[in-house]
Design a protein around this motif. Sequence first.
Motif, short mmCIF file in Angstrom:
data_model
loop_
_atom_site.label_atom_id
_atom_site.label_comp_id
_atom_site.label_asym_id
_atom_site.label_seq_id
_atom_site.Cartn_x
_atom_site.Cartn_y
_atom_site.Cartn_z
N ASN A 93 45.75 33.17 35.93
CA ASN A 93 45.74 31.71 36.00
C ASN A 93 46.35 31.17 37.30
N LEU A 94 46.35 31.97 38.34
CA LEU A 94 46.83 31.52 39.64
C LEU A 94 45.70 30.75 40.30
N THR A 95 45.92 29.49 40.59
CA THR A 95 44.85 28.64 41.11
C THR A 95 44.88 28.57 42.63
N LEU A 96 43.76 28.21 43.17
CA LEU A 96 43.61 28.05 44.61
C LEU A 96 44.64 27.05 45.15
N GLU A 97 44.88 26.01 44.42
CA GLU A 97 45.81 24.96 44.87
C GLU A 97 47.26 25.43 44.85
N ALA A 98 47.56 26.50 44.13
CA ALA A 98 48.93 26.95 43.97
C ALA A 98 49.34 28.06 44.95
N TYR B 217 38.87 37.22 42.66
CA TYR B 217 38.32 38.48 43.14
C TYR B 217 39.37 39.27 43.93
N MET B 218 40.01 38.61 44.90
CA MET B 218 40.98 39.31 45.74
C MET B 218 42.18 39.78 44.93
N LEU B 219 42.68 38.95 44.03
CA LEU B 219 43.82 39.36 43.21
C LEU B 219 43.46 40.54 42.33
N ASN B 220 42.27 40.54 41.77
CA ASN B 220 41.83 41.66 40.95
C ASN B 220 41.75 42.94 41.77
N GLU B 221 41.13 42.86 42.93
CA GLU B 221 41.01 44.03 43.80
C GLU B 221 42.37 44.55 44.25
N ILE B 222 43.27 43.65 44.56
CA ILE B 222 44.61 44.04 45.00
C ILE B 222 45.35 44.75 43.87
N THR B 223 45.31 44.20 42.67
CA THR B 223 46.04 44.82 41.56
C THR B 223 45.46 46.18 41.21
N GLU C 80 36.14 34.16 53.58
CA GLU C 80 36.71 33.21 54.53
C GLU C 80 36.73 31.79 53.94
N ASN C 81 35.85 31.52 53.00
CA ASN C 81 35.79 30.20 52.37
C ASN C 81 36.67 30.18 51.13
N PRO C 82 37.74 29.39 51.15
CA PRO C 82 38.62 29.33 49.98
C PRO C 82 37.89 28.83 48.74
N SER C 83 38.01 29.59 47.66
CA SER C 83 37.46 29.17 46.37
C SER C 83 38.24 29.90 45.27
N GLN C 84 38.18 29.33 44.08
CA GLN C 84 38.87 29.97 42.95
C GLN C 84 38.27 31.34 42.67
N GLU C 85 36.97 31.46 42.82
CA GLU C 85 36.29 32.75 42.61
C GLU C 85 36.82 33.80 43.59
#
Length: 73
Positions: A32-37, A13-19, A4-9
């Motif tokens: 290299n997809l950043t939280l800000e993007a 994690y979510m992108l890895n699990e999704i892929t 629930e807390n936005p962070s780069q980690e």
Amino acid sequence: MNLENPSQENVSYMLNEITVKLKMVNASVFENLTLEAIHYDSLLDIYTLIHRKNNISMREMQLFAEELSTIRK
């Protein structure tokens, strides 16, 4: 891990699990997809839906992949 807390980690994690769950061959598009993007809430929604499903059909995989393309700001 509290997603629930936005962070780069959490993004990584979510992108890895999704892929992994979607068996995405071209997972490098998310490197290299950043939280800000991204729209974090959209990513969290997609992750939650995918994480809850035991089996994902080919059509669902395609739809999720299309939806992932919309998370960039």
